[in-house]
Design a protein around this motif. Structure first.
Motif, PDB file in Angstrom:
ATOM      1  N   LYS A 265       0.860  -1.188   0.000  1.00 58.15           N
ATOM      2  CA  LYS A 265       0.000   0.000   0.000  1.00 58.15           C
ATOM      3  C   LYS A 265       0.890   1.229   0.000  1.00 58.15           C
ATOM      4  O   LYS A 265       1.712   1.378   0.918  1.00 58.15           O
ATOM      5  N   PRO A 266       0.815   2.125  -0.962  1.00 55.18           N
ATOM      6  CA  PRO A 266      -0.065   2.023  -2.132  1.00 55.18           C
ATOM      7  C   PRO A 266       0.417   0.954  -3.112  1.00 55.18           C
ATOM      8  O   PRO A 266       1.625   0.830  -3.356  1.00 55.18           O
ATOM      9  N   LEU A 267      -0.515   0.203  -3.634  1.00 54.39           N
ATOM     10  CA  LEU A 267      -0.206  -0.837  -4.608  1.00 54.39           C
ATOM     11  C   LEU A 267       0.103  -0.190  -5.955  1.00 54.39           C
ATOM     12  O   LEU A 267      -0.483   0.834  -6.316  1.00 54.39           O
ATOM     13  N   ASP A 268       1.013  -0.797  -6.697  1.00 59.65           N
ATOM     14  CA  ASP A 268       1.296  -0.328  -8.051  1.00 59.65           C
ATOM     15  C   ASP A 268       0.166  -0.830  -8.959  1.00 59.65           C
ATOM     16  O   ASP A 268       0.264  -1.892  -9.575  1.00 59.65           O
ATOM     17  N   VAL A 269      -0.896  -0.057  -9.037  1.00 58.23           N
ATOM     18  CA  VAL A 269      -2.074  -0.501  -9.786  1.00 58.23           C
ATOM     19  C   VAL A 269      -1.790  -0.562 -11.280  1.00 58.23           C
ATOM     20  O   VAL A 269      -2.363  -1.393 -11.997  1.00 58.23           O
ATOM     21  N   ALA A 270      -0.901   0.287 -11.767  1.00 59.02           N
ATOM     22  CA  ALA A 270      -0.557   0.242 -13.193  1.00 59.02           C
ATOM     23  C   ALA A 270       0.105  -1.086 -13.536  1.00 59.02           C
ATOM     24  O   ALA A 270      -0.161  -1.674 -14.594  1.00 59.02           O
ATOM     25  N   ALA A 271       0.962  -1.580 -12.643  1.00 59.64           N
ATOM     26  CA  ALA A 271       1.618  -2.864 -12.881  1.00 59.64           C
ATOM     27  C   ALA A 271       0.607  -4.002 -12.862  1.00 59.64           C
ATOM     28  O   ALA A 271       0.675  -4.924 -13.685  1.00 59.64           O
ATOM     29  N   VAL A 272      -0.333  -3.956 -11.931  1.00 62.56           N
ATOM     30  CA  VAL A 272      -1.370  -4.996 -11.869  1.00 62.56           C
ATOM     31  C   VAL A 272      -2.278  -4.920 -13.089  1.00 62.56           C
ATOM     32  O   VAL A 272      -2.650  -5.948 -13.664  1.00 62.56           O
ATOM     33  N   ASP A 273      -2.604  -3.719 -13.517  1.00 62.00           N
ATOM     34  CA  ASP A 273      -3.424  -3.558 -14.724  1.00 62.00           C
ATOM     35  C   ASP A 273      -2.719  -4.150 -15.938  1.00 62.00           C
ATOM     36  O   ASP A 273      -3.348  -4.754 -16.813  1.00 62.00           O
ATOM     37  N   ALA A 274      -1.393  -3.987 -15.998  1.00 65.89           N
ATOM     38  CA  ALA A 274      -0.634  -4.543 -17.114  1.00 65.89           C
ATOM     39  C   ALA A 274      -0.676  -6.068 -17.095  1.00 65.89           C
ATOM     40  O   ALA A 274      -0.722  -6.709 -18.157  1.00 65.89           O
ATOM     41  N   LEU A 275      -0.675  -6.656 -15.914  1.00 66.86           N
ATOM     42  CA  LEU A 275      -0.805  -8.115 -15.810  1.00 66.86           C
ATOM     43  C   LEU A 275      -2.157  -8.567 -16.335  1.00 66.86           C
ATOM     44  O   LEU A 275      -2.270  -9.602 -17.006  1.00 66.86           O
ATOM     45  N   ALA A 276      -3.183  -7.794 -16.030  1.00 64.29           N
ATOM     46  CA  ALA A 276      -4.533  -8.159 -16.463  1.00 64.29           C
ATOM     47  C   ALA A 276      -4.667  -8.108 -17.974  1.00 64.29           C
ATOM     48  O   ALA A 276      -5.442  -8.876 -18.563  1.00 64.29           O
ATOM     49  N   ALA A 277      -3.896  -7.236 -18.603  1.00 61.86           N
ATOM     50  CA  ALA A 277      -4.022  -7.063 -20.053  1.00 61.86           C
ATOM     51  C   ALA A 277      -2.924  -7.757 -20.839  1.00 61.86           C
ATOM     52  O   ALA A 277      -2.866  -7.640 -22.065  1.00 61.86           O
ATOM     53  N   GLY A 278      -2.041  -8.508 -20.146  1.00 62.99           N
ATOM     54  CA  GLY A 278      -0.847  -9.006 -20.812  1.00 62.99           C
ATOM     55  C   GLY A 278      -0.931 -10.388 -21.407  1.00 62.99           C
ATOM     56  O   GLY A 278       0.076 -10.901 -21.897  1.00 62.99           O
ATOM     57  N   GLY A 279      -2.090 -11.033 -21.376  1.00 65.64           N
ATOM     58  CA  GLY A 279      -2.228 -12.338 -21.991  1.00 65.64           C
ATOM     59  C   GLY A 279      -1.579 -13.485 -21.231  1.00 65.64           C
ATOM     60  O   GLY A 279      -1.293 -14.540 -21.797  1.00 65.64           O
ATOM     61  N   ARG A 280      -1.338 -13.318 -19.932  1.00 62.00           N
ATOM     62  CA  ARG A 280      -0.740 -14.381 -19.140  1.00 62.00           C
ATOM     63  C   ARG A 280      -1.765 -15.457 -18.797  1.00 62.00           C
ATOM     64  O   ARG A 280      -2.945 -15.151 -18.626  1.00 62.00           O
ATOM     65  N   ARG A 281      -1.273 -16.667 -18.632  1.00 55.56           N
ATOM     66  CA  ARG A 281      -2.168 -17.752 -18.229  1.00 55.56           C
ATOM     67  C   ARG A 281      -2.476 -17.702 -16.741  1.00 55.56           C
ATOM     68  O   ARG A 281      -3.548 -18.133 -16.308  1.00 55.56           O
ATOM     69  N   LEU A 282      -1.528 -17.178 -15.965  1.00 50.83           N
ATOM     70  CA  LEU A 282      -1.681 -17.234 -14.507  1.00 50.83           C
ATOM     71  C   LEU A 282      -0.888 -16.121 -13.853  1.00 50.83           C
ATOM     72  O   LEU A 282       0.232 -15.811 -14.256  1.00 50.83           O
ATOM     73  N   VAL A 283      -1.488 -15.533 -12.835  1.00 50.91           N
ATOM     74  CA  VAL A 283      -0.793 -14.630 -11.922  1.00 50.91           C
ATOM     75  C   VAL A 283      -0.805 -15.305 -10.558  1.00 50.91           C
ATOM     76  O   VAL A 283      -1.865 -15.725 -10.073  1.00 50.91           O
ATOM     77  N   ALA A 284       0.365 -15.439  -9.941  1.00 44.51           N
ATOM     78  CA  ALA A 284       0.466 -16.057  -8.620  1.00 44.51           C
ATOM     79  C   ALA A 284       1.117 -15.078  -7.657  1.00 44.51           C
ATOM     80  O   ALA A 284       2.214 -14.569  -7.929  1.00 44.51           O
ATOM     81  N   THR A 285       0.454 -14.769  -6.561  1.00 41.43           N
ATOM     82  CA  THR A 285       1.040 -13.908  -5.539  1.00 41.43           C
ATOM     83  C   THR A 285       1.754 -14.785  -4.516  1.00 41.43           C
ATOM     84  O   THR A 285       1.307 -15.887  -4.201  1.00 41.43           O
TER      85      THR A 285
END
Length: 263
Positions: free
Chosen positions: A176-196
């Motif tokens: 916090k604050p989260l890098d929302v731009a980086a997370v948004d890029a993951l959502a739009a990047g065509g990945r099969r999986l995001v693992a935290t």
């Protein structure tokens, strides 16, 4: 006391440590939560709380001394920033940042095991993630990690690469604050999986923060949240506790492979 000193203009760090005996991150967050809410949250006193022995580091002393809920607690307080450095270089950079520009913050630390993920040094920036491992091509998996467990995430990515799975590691210094731009890029990047990946409860920490952001995007990739179980843990060594939770490098890689196999 720390809030009063800060409000008088002194640059104030309040570590959960005393010279005569160690203390623990869970005590400087959970035990004094109301004071944090009022003094750092509501009054915005520019105190930097520094929690040591976070996660499972104090595991030999039992559940009462493990800090597995501290990220969740601190990110729930308005106006408090939450930093989880991955190594000594980053810890030093975060402390310099907060000394130069004091603000309410929580810095979470635990055993660093000599790991250096920033051999050329680093400059901490609040709310900005950084790529610390790349497979060299387009990734199909993104491991998003925070804190010293980032080193295990990097090793897990190497193990996955040996199996033909292209995985990158994105270090989230700030929960916090989260890098929302980086997370948004993951959502739009065509990945099969995001693992935290985090040495913290699967409830309320990095995984929850990333999930909250990903749900705002239609068609976001599948999300796998890796962390400590939502249960009190029996006393044991840090290494044993992480191994049991599947948070060794091999365990992380195995969980990712298993999730990918389900499509």
């Amino acid at each position: 006391v720390a809030a009063a000193l800060a409000n008088e203009g002194l640059t104030t760090f309040a570590p959960s440590y005393a010279t005569f005996a160690p203390s623990y991150a869970t005590f400087i967050t959970g035990r004094v939560y109301d004071q944090v809410r009022v003094n750092l949250g509501m009054m915005r006193s520019p105190v930097a709380l520094v929690g040591v022995s976070a996660g499972c580091e104090s595991g030999m002393l039992g559940a009462s001394h493990m800090a597995l809920e501290d990220i969740s607690l601190m990110r729930g307080v308005p106006n408090v920033e939450v930093f989880c450095p991955a190594d000594n270089a980053e810890l030093a950079s975060v402390l310099r940042l907060l000394a130069a520009a004091p603000r309410p913050a929580y810095v979470r630390t635990n055993t660093l095991d000599g790991v250096n993920l920033h051999p050329d040094g680093t400059t901490a920036v609040s709310g900005r993630a950084q790529l610390i491992f790349s497979p060299g091509g387009a990734p199909e998996v993104s491991l998003v990690a925070t804190g010293t467990i980032c080193s295990r995430a990097v090793e897990a990515a190497r193990l996955l690469a040996a199996d033909g799975v292209a995985a990158e590691v994105l270090e989230m210094l700030c929960v916090k604050p989260l890098d929302v731009a980086a997370v948004d890029a993951l959502a739009a990047g065509g990945r099969r999986l995001v693992a935290t990946v985090e040495e913290h409860s699967v409830v309320g920490g990095l995984g929850a923060a990333v999930a909250e952001r990903l749900t705002e995007h239609g068609g976001a990739p599948a999300l796998l949240r890796l962390g400590m179980p939502d249960a009190y843990q029996n006393a044991d060594s840090q290494a044993a506790l992480l191994e049991r939770a599947g948070l060794s490098a091999a365990g992380i890689a195995a969980r990712v492979r298993e999730r990918l196999s389900r499509g």
